[in-house]
Design a protein around this motif. Sequence first.
Motif, PDB file in Angstrom:
ATOM      1  N   THR A 545       0.975  -1.255  -0.146  1.00 22.96           N
ATOM      2  CA  THR A 545      -0.097  -0.160   0.097  1.00 22.96           C
ATOM      3  C   THR A 545       0.994   1.346  -0.016  1.00 22.96           C
ATOM      4  OG1 THR A 545      -1.620  -1.265   1.273  1.00 22.96           O
ATOM      5  CG2 THR A 545      -1.894   1.203   1.163  1.00 22.96           C
ATOM      6  N   LEU A 546       1.963   1.401   0.531  1.00 22.34           N
ATOM      7  CA  LEU A 546       2.885   2.184   0.854  1.00 22.34           C
ATOM      8  C   LEU A 546       3.494   2.626  -0.717  1.00 22.34           C
ATOM      9  CD1 LEU A 546       4.230   4.607   2.448  1.00 22.34           C
ATOM     10  CD2 LEU A 546       5.974   2.617   3.359  1.00 22.34           C
ATOM     11  N   GLU A 547       3.666   1.347  -1.292  1.00 28.12           N
ATOM     12  CA  GLU A 547       4.373   1.622  -2.781  1.00 28.12           C
ATOM     13  C   GLU A 547       3.394   2.173  -3.677  1.00 28.12           C
ATOM     14  OE1 GLU A 547       5.198  -1.684  -6.141  1.00 28.12           O
ATOM     15  OE2 GLU A 547       5.669  -2.281  -4.255  1.00 28.12           O
ATOM     16  N   LEU A 548       2.017   1.844  -3.676  1.00 30.81           N
ATOM     17  CA  LEU A 548       1.236   2.200  -4.376  1.00 30.81           C
ATOM     18  C   LEU A 548       0.733   3.606  -4.208  1.00 30.81           C
ATOM     19  CD1 LEU A 548      -1.244  -0.906  -4.206  1.00 30.81           C
ATOM     20  CD2 LEU A 548       0.143  -0.014  -6.245  1.00 30.81           C
ATOM     21  N   ALA A 549       0.781   4.137  -3.044  1.00 28.63           N
ATOM     22  CA  ALA A 549       0.531   5.540  -2.416  1.00 28.63           C
ATOM     23  C   ALA A 549       1.395   6.416  -3.185  1.00 28.63           C
ATOM     24  CB  ALA A 549       0.661   5.567  -1.032  1.00 28.63           C
ATOM     25  N   TYR A 552       0.740   6.616  -6.997  1.00 25.90           N
ATOM     26  CA  TYR A 552      -0.123   7.183  -7.610  1.00 25.90           C
ATOM     27  C   TYR A 552      -0.545   8.588  -6.953  1.00 25.90           C
ATOM     28  CZ  TYR A 552      -1.917   3.124  -9.478  1.00 25.90           C
ATOM     29  OH  TYR A 552      -2.172   1.718 -10.539  1.00 25.90           O
ATOM     30  N   GLU A 553       0.616   9.005  -5.982  1.00 28.12           N
ATOM     31  CA  GLU A 553       1.061  10.201  -5.415  1.00 28.12           C
ATOM     32  C   GLU A 553      -0.358  10.742  -4.727  1.00 28.12           C
ATOM     33  OE1 GLU A 553       1.829  12.917  -8.687  1.00 28.12           O
ATOM     34  OE2 GLU A 553       3.538  11.895  -9.492  1.00 28.12           O
ATOM     35  N   VAL A 554      -0.402   9.985  -3.593  1.00 25.54           N
ATOM     36  CA  VAL A 554      -1.526  10.342  -2.546  1.00 25.54           C
ATOM     37  C   VAL A 554      -1.161  11.397  -1.911  1.00 25.54           C
ATOM     38  CG1 VAL A 554      -2.571   9.613  -0.575  1.00 25.54           C
ATOM     39  CG2 VAL A 554      -2.385   7.885  -2.340  1.00 25.54           C
ATOM     40  N   LYS A 555      -2.341  12.366  -1.971  1.00 24.41           N
ATOM     41  CA  LYS A 555      -2.228  13.625  -1.046  1.00 24.41           C
ATOM     42  C   LYS A 555      -3.409  13.664  -0.359  1.00 24.41           C
ATOM     43  CE  LYS A 555      -0.133  15.659  -4.857  1.00 24.41           C
ATOM     44  NZ  LYS A 555      -0.062  17.156  -5.781  1.00 24.41           N
ATOM     45  N   TYR A 593      -4.696   0.914   7.472  1.00 24.95           N
ATOM     46  CA  TYR A 593      -4.433   2.392   7.818  1.00 24.95           C
ATOM     47  C   TYR A 593      -2.968   2.475   8.360  1.00 24.95           C
ATOM     48  CZ  TYR A 593      -6.349   0.792  12.210  1.00 24.95           C
ATOM     49  OH  TYR A 593      -6.721   0.083  13.483  1.00 24.95           O
ATOM     50  N   GLU A 594      -2.397   1.467   8.850  1.00 21.91           N
ATOM     51  CA  GLU A 594      -1.055   1.523   9.393  1.00 21.91           C
ATOM     52  C   GLU A 594       0.016   2.306   8.528  1.00 21.91           C
ATOM     53  OE1 GLU A 594       0.214  -2.161  11.243  1.00 21.91           O
ATOM     54  OE2 GLU A 594      -1.520  -1.909  12.580  1.00 21.91           O
ATOM     55  N   TRP A 595      -0.070   2.109   7.184  1.00 18.72           N
ATOM     56  CA  TRP A 595       0.877   2.556   5.954  1.00 18.72           C
ATOM     57  C   TRP A 595       0.807   3.991   6.099  1.00 18.72           C
ATOM     58  CZ3 TRP A 595      -1.015   5.733   2.275  1.00 18.72           C
ATOM     59  CH2 TRP A 595      -2.423   5.967   2.201  1.00 18.72           C
ATOM     60  N   MET A 596      -0.333   4.450   6.430  1.00 17.33           N
ATOM     61  CA  MET A 596      -0.300   6.152   6.448  1.00 17.33           C
ATOM     62  C   MET A 596       0.760   6.895   7.568  1.00 17.33           C
ATOM     63  SD  MET A 596      -1.672   8.785   5.091  1.00 17.33           S
ATOM     64  CE  MET A 596      -3.152   8.408   4.281  1.00 17.33           C
ATOM     65  N   LYS A 597       1.189   6.070   8.445  1.00  9.60           N
ATOM     66  CA  LYS A 597       1.934   6.865   9.562  1.00  9.60           C
ATOM     67  C   LYS A 597       3.297   7.175   8.778  1.00  9.60           C
ATOM     68  CE  LYS A 597       3.898   6.258  14.111  1.00  9.60           C
ATOM     69  NZ  LYS A 597       3.786   5.213  15.376  1.00  9.60           N
ATOM     70  N   GLU A 598       3.837   6.324   7.925  1.00  6.79           N
ATOM     71  CA  GLU A 598       5.022   6.275   7.304  1.00  6.79           C
ATOM     72  C   GLU A 598       5.069   7.357   6.125  1.00  6.79           C
ATOM     73  OE1 GLU A 598       7.166   2.831   6.498  1.00  6.79           O
ATOM     74  OE2 GLU A 598       6.139   1.574   8.015  1.00  6.79           O
ATOM     75  N   TYR A 599       3.687   7.086   5.602  1.00  8.09           N
ATOM     76  CA  TYR A 599       3.468   7.824   4.319  1.00  8.09           C
ATOM     77  C   TYR A 599       3.501   9.426   4.758  1.00  8.09           C
ATOM     78  CZ  TYR A 599       1.859   9.264  -0.087  1.00  8.09           C
ATOM     79  OH  TYR A 599       1.664  10.065  -1.429  1.00  8.09           O
ATOM     80  N   LYS A 600       2.792   9.652   5.865  1.00  3.38           N
ATOM     81  CA  LYS A 600       2.636  11.135   6.242  1.00  3.38           C
ATOM     82  C   LYS A 600       3.862  12.183   6.299  1.00  3.38           C
ATOM     83  CE  LYS A 600      -0.506  12.494   9.162  1.00  3.38           C
ATOM     84  NZ  LYS A 600      -1.106  12.727  10.277  1.00  3.38           N
ATOM     85  N   LYS A 601       4.881  11.124   6.611  1.00  2.77           N
ATOM     86  CA  LYS A 601       6.252  11.916   6.702  1.00  2.77           C
ATOM     87  C   LYS A 601       6.715  12.484   5.262  1.00  2.77           C
ATOM     88  CE  LYS A 601       7.921   8.700  10.284  1.00  2.77           C
ATOM     89  NZ  LYS A 601       8.824   7.819  10.561  1.00  2.77           N
TER      90      LYS A 601
END
Length: 607
Positions: A545-549, A552-555, A593-601
């Motif tokens: 999920t982190l890779e896909l985020a 696809y440039e999630v904002k 949703y756990e991927w979001m913690k890393e992605y938010k950075k």
Amino acid sequence: MKYSRINNCFINCFFIIVLFASGVLKCQGKIVASYKGGAILESELKKRLEYSPSVEDFAFGRDSMKLQVLSSVIAERIWAQEASALGYDADPHLTGYIEILRKMFVRDVLFKKMIAPNIILSPADYAQAEWENARVLSTLIISEKDSEKIADKYKLVKDAPQQFDSICMAQKDQKAKSVNVIHFGDLMSESIENYLYAMYPGQISIPLFDGENWHIFKLLKEDPYTPPAKDPMDIWKNRLKERRTKDYGEKYLDSLLQKVKIQFDNPEFSFLSHKLENVLALKNAGKPGDSTLYITERDCNELMKQFGNEELSKPIILFKENPLTVRNVFDYISFHGMAVLPEKIPYFATVLAHELKKITREELIYREGIKQHLDYDKSVGYDVKEWKTNALAQIVRNRYMDSISVTDAQVNKFYQDINRSQEAAAKIRISIMGFSTLNEVAAMLDSLHAGQPFEKYEDKHKQSVFITTSPMLLSYFSRLSTDLENKKYGDLIGPVKIDSMYYIGKVIQKKEADSLFLKPFEQVKDELTLAYKARMLHNTYKEKTLELAKKYEVKVNQEVLSSIKYTTIPMFVYRFIGFGGQIAAVPYVTPMYEWMKEYKKQALQLP
């Protein structure tokens, strides 16, 4: 007795069936998140927050809760896009599933066009319904399929009313022997329910027919009933509307379908009936007793593999144009399921014929909608897209599950480890109330210490009361009590401050161990294999999920997210479909949703 809803689903959240007016989300409203190829509106997120159960740590930080659900919806969207890119749109199971939904949504649009505008309820209708909704009836029921048998029993109880209870208790059906509690809207027949509400305690009814069976009621007592103080859905009003629309809808369908006769292909019907009967017989052999048997999606998938494309393509419901095939029937049963009592197995052909008549009826309604070009209605396109996105995401995740192979030795080690872990230790369930100020907490503790029962206050604080077994939630309370697992039934825990709220808990149940892991390994190996695979997949899903985020440039627009307000009662809401049927108001989003913690950075914020 025919009931209009199932009443045993209140576990961790409120389950509510409502008339759900669906519509296309117009391209207005703020964007709460975006990604290459799409965006999520605040109205879409609010639907997911309000219309489906929240993840287990509901109420501990509303912004945190919203971000978790948003993260899960984003994950669903980008996994679905990846599935489309990989060509999973053509998966035959997906196309069959989506076709069932498309037909359902077209029927619903036809209903709204032809039926809904004609439903007019007077102030007197609402007054009568509200009066009945404030009362709950306790009854005994004598039931018979045969009109002559019910007439004989009625003569007995009419001449000797004291015999009613003994005749009732002599019935074979265990449920028929128990007291039936009836709330407004419980019975399919409005006329029968109105009759019962007009009875006085101790009175015995005349024989009443509900369309399938005959019943004689004895009213034991009538008690006042106070509906939940917070009922944003006005459930009783929706039940009244549902009944009236059903009555009007049946008249419309009678005029639409009365001259139509559709036949079945006898050889194909017999072949399919025989195969499904074998499935039920095998299940019954492994599950003796009177438990209901179910033909599941997995059963249908296994049979479709055995049948092959040639057999699946053969027509079985013989419309003059575009007859329905064996595959169409399997798709329908896969979606809706099929319940059969063990004693019905020898007569399964009759059960299947009834099911095919139902499929035929729904197909005829759908084809009437096609004649009126309702398949081009925008709401149908929106609904199909929403459900297809959810299904695509699930399909590609399932592929990961199917690709993982594990050995018995690995699963056995997992079994041994888990038996020694906290997961097999004492389990605890806590009912929790939340307060916004310390003064409220102090007042509550004074009342509790003075001997007032905890349960007395749960209704008052219904919005924040919930029950949990989640280790994550329990860990919050462990901050106050290091020996949480040693707490006894009835013990109070807290208060504890989390974010801006204060919480008090009470132990309402203790369970000494997880029963799954107390059984011999061979008995639970299949279940353990799935659990072990799920554990292995957890990190895989998170990393993917982190890779896909990133791909696809999630904002995420944190300002819009923080501004969203939603109903705080955890609910699972069902959408009533016109001409019969129901589905979840929104597709259930898998918590990811756990991927979001890393992605938010790294995530870029929308301006």
